[in-house]
Design an enzyme around this catalytic site. Structure first.
Site, PDB file in Angstrom:
ATOM      1  CE1 TYR A 131      -3.722  -1.722   5.929  1.00 27.35           C
ATOM      2  CE2 TYR A 131      -3.230   0.460   5.062  1.00 27.35           C
ATOM      3  CZ  TYR A 131      -3.585  -0.855   4.857  1.00 27.35           C
ATOM      4  OH  TYR A 131      -3.793  -1.313   3.570  1.00 27.35           O
ATOM      5  CB  SER A 133      -0.833  -0.001   1.293  1.00 29.26           C
ATOM      6  OG  SER A 133      -1.385   1.274   1.556  1.00 29.26           O
TER       7      SER A 133
HETATM    8  N1  LIG Z   1      -8.729  -0.998  -0.204  1.00 32.57           N
HETATM    9  C1  LIG Z   1      -7.724  -0.144  -0.196  1.00 32.57           C
HETATM   10  O1  LIG Z   1      -7.923   1.087  -0.267  1.00 32.57           O
HETATM   11  C2  LIG Z   1      -6.307  -0.642  -0.155  1.00 32.57           C
HETATM   12  C3  LIG Z   1      -5.273   0.250  -0.527  1.00 32.57           C
HETATM   13  C4  LIG Z   1      -3.963  -0.190  -0.514  1.00 32.57           C
HETATM   14  C5  LIG Z   1      -3.681  -1.497  -0.156  1.00 32.57           C
HETATM   15  N2  LIG Z   1      -4.703  -2.343   0.226  1.00 32.57           N
HETATM   16  C6  LIG Z   1      -4.358  -3.717   0.585  1.00 32.57           C
HETATM   17  O2  LIG Z   1      -4.911  -4.560  -0.396  1.00 32.57           O
HETATM   18  C7  LIG Z   1      -5.096  -5.873   0.158  1.00 32.57           C
HETATM   19  C8  LIG Z   1      -6.484  -6.382  -0.225  1.00 32.57           C
HETATM   20  O3  LIG Z   1      -7.448  -5.596   0.428  1.00 32.57           O
HETATM   21  P1  LIG Z   1      -8.859  -5.224  -0.213  1.00 32.57           P
HETATM   22  O4  LIG Z   1      -8.894  -3.757  -0.325  1.00 32.57           O
HETATM   23  O5  LIG Z   1      -9.129  -6.038  -1.395  1.00 32.57           O
HETATM   24  O6  LIG Z   1      -9.835  -5.572   1.001  1.00 32.57           O
HETATM   25  P2  LIG Z   1     -10.791  -6.826   1.291  1.00 32.57           P
HETATM   26  O7  LIG Z   1     -11.785  -7.005   0.206  1.00 32.57           O
HETATM   27  O8  LIG Z   1     -11.288  -6.593   2.678  1.00 32.57           O
HETATM   28  O9  LIG Z   1      -9.803  -8.070   1.251  1.00 32.57           O
HETATM   29  C9  LIG Z   1      -9.060  -8.528   2.327  1.00 32.57           C
HETATM   30  C10 LIG Z   1      -9.070 -10.040   2.251  1.00 32.57           C
HETATM   31  O10 LIG Z   1      -8.191 -10.546   3.262  1.00 32.57           O
HETATM   32  C11 LIG Z   1      -8.766 -11.726   3.791  1.00 32.57           C
HETATM   33  N3  LIG Z   1      -8.260 -11.928   5.151  1.00 32.57           N
HETATM   34  C12 LIG Z   1      -8.294 -11.046   6.173  1.00 32.57           C
HETATM   35  N4  LIG Z   1      -7.787 -11.606   7.284  1.00 32.57           N
HETATM   36  C13 LIG Z   1      -7.403 -12.865   6.942  1.00 32.57           C
HETATM   37  C14 LIG Z   1      -6.833 -13.950   7.657  1.00 32.57           C
HETATM   38  N5  LIG Z   1      -6.531 -13.856   8.960  1.00 32.57           N
HETATM   39  N6  LIG Z   1      -6.579 -15.119   6.986  1.00 32.57           N
HETATM   40  C15 LIG Z   1      -6.893 -15.224   5.664  1.00 32.57           C
HETATM   41  N7  LIG Z   1      -7.434 -14.238   4.942  1.00 32.57           N
HETATM   42  C16 LIG Z   1      -7.706 -13.070   5.574  1.00 32.57           C
HETATM   43  C17 LIG Z   1     -10.273 -11.463   3.780  1.00 32.57           C
HETATM   44  O11 LIG Z   1     -11.008 -12.677   3.698  1.00 32.57           O
HETATM   45  P3  LIG Z   1     -11.677 -13.385   4.991  1.00 32.57           P
HETATM   46  O12 LIG Z   1     -12.304 -12.298   5.797  1.00 32.57           O
HETATM   47  O13 LIG Z   1     -12.627 -14.381   4.428  1.00 32.57           O
HETATM   48  O14 LIG Z   1     -10.572 -14.059   5.709  1.00 32.57           O
HETATM   49  C18 LIG Z   1     -10.444 -10.669   2.503  1.00 32.57           C
HETATM   50  O15 LIG Z   1     -10.779 -11.513   1.422  1.00 32.57           O
HETATM   51  C19 LIG Z   1      -4.849  -5.708   1.663  1.00 32.57           C
HETATM   52  O16 LIG Z   1      -3.554  -6.167   1.974  1.00 32.57           O
HETATM   53  C20 LIG Z   1      -4.931  -4.203   1.889  1.00 32.57           C
HETATM   54  O17 LIG Z   1      -4.154  -3.795   2.993  1.00 32.57           O
HETATM   55  C21 LIG Z   1      -6.009  -1.946   0.220  1.00 32.57           C
END
Ligand SMILES: NC(=O)c1ccc[n+]([C@@H]2O[C@H](COP(=O)([O-])OP(=O)(O)OC[C@H]3O[C@@H](n4cnc5c(N)ncnc54)[C@H](OP(=O)(O)O)[C@@H]3O)[C@@H](O)[C@H]2O)c1
Length: 219
Positions: free
Chosen positions: A147, A134
């Site tokens: 974070y 990120s």
């Molecule tokens: N959205 C943003 O603005 C943004 C920006 C920069 C970077 N990111 C990064 O992008 C990545 C993906 O995030 P996203 O935005 O797509 O959000 P998201 O839809 O909430 O995806 C996060 C995923 O992580 C899984 N997860 C969480 N805890 C877990 C655990 N203990 N074991 C296994 N799986 C787990 C969740 O599935 P379950 O709940 O089923 O486990 C979910 O599918 C993350 O690393 C986030 O930090 C996001």
């Protein structure tokens, strides 16, 4: 057929990446905790080439055991450490549970998954690790201290592995992106105006297109 394993593959960015890899004839393994949402994504993307495995990446024993079993069945070429969580606010407002959740998922979960896969990935002709970090791994941000700390840790881990494995055929890259419109933000009120968030498909496409470059992906 190459195989990609995506943590957090059922939702958000992970799901868009899974879709792209599946469309491009990769076998895809989705990892997450919620089996229903994994199964739903598997059905949506094509049940024949997409597999769903429930693993809580915070749990070292579970990661080790399930990955050992999985890697006897599948030859994984690419590990995408995408699963992540965020809790936001002034430092004094965090409970221990919130701090642990962010560090145990983003930092330890990434380390556990990578450690469980790295020897196997080294046996693949074009083994690859892509760590989804990120812009929070590039600079400090107000009300994001935990974070940001977790994402700086992921960056340090990734940069160290790059040096450690530079003489091998294993490629290790990081992707640094800004805000995306995913379920990530439905757990908190940190972002007021969600209209400025980028669709995750756009970010997934750039990562897919640049996955074979040596440089990190910064978007
Ligand atoms: N959205 C943003 O603005 C943004 C920006 C920069 C970077 N990111 C990064 O992008 C990545 C993906 O995030 P996203 O935005 O797509 O959000 P998201 O839809 O909430 O995806 C996060 C995923 O992580 C899984 N997860 C969480 N805890 C877990 C655990 N203990 N074991 C296994 N799986 C787990 C969740 O599935 P379950 O709940 O089923 O486990 C979910 O599918 C993350 O690393 C986030 O930090 C996001």
């Amino acid at each position: 057929m190459k195989t990609v394993l995506i943590t957090g593959g059922a939702t958000g960015l992970g799901k868009e990446l899974a879709k792209l890899y599946a469309q491009n004839d990769y076998q895809v393994i989705l990892v997450g905790r919620n089996l229903d949402s994994l199964k739903q994504t598997k059905e949506e993307l094509g049940a024949k080439i997409v597999h769903a495995v429930s693993i809580d990446i915070q749990n070292y024993e579970e990661v080790t055991k399930k990955m050992q079993e999985l890697l006897t069945v599948y030859s994984v070429d690419i590990l995408i450490n995408n699963a992540g969580v965020g809790h936001f606010g002034p430092l004094s407002d965090y409970s221990k549970k919130m701090i642990d959740d962010v560090i145990d998922t983003n930092v330890k979960g990434t380390i556990y998954m990578t450690q469980a896969c790295i020897s196997h990935l080294q046996t693949r002709p074009q083994g690859k690790i892509i760590n989804i970090i990120s812009t929070a791994g590039l600079r400090g941000k107000k009300n994001e201290s935990i974070y940001v700390a977790s994402k700086f840790a992921m960056r340090g881990f990734t940069e160290s592995l790059k040096v450690e494995y530079q003489e091998t055929n294993l490629s290790i890259i990081a992707a640094y992106m800004g805000g995306m419109d995913t379920p990530f933000w439905s757990q908190n009120n940190h972002i007021k105006d969600k209209s400025r968030l980028t669709p995750p498909l756009h970010i997934a496409q750039v990562i897919y297109d640049k996955q074979n470059e040596k440089e990190d992906i910064i978007l």
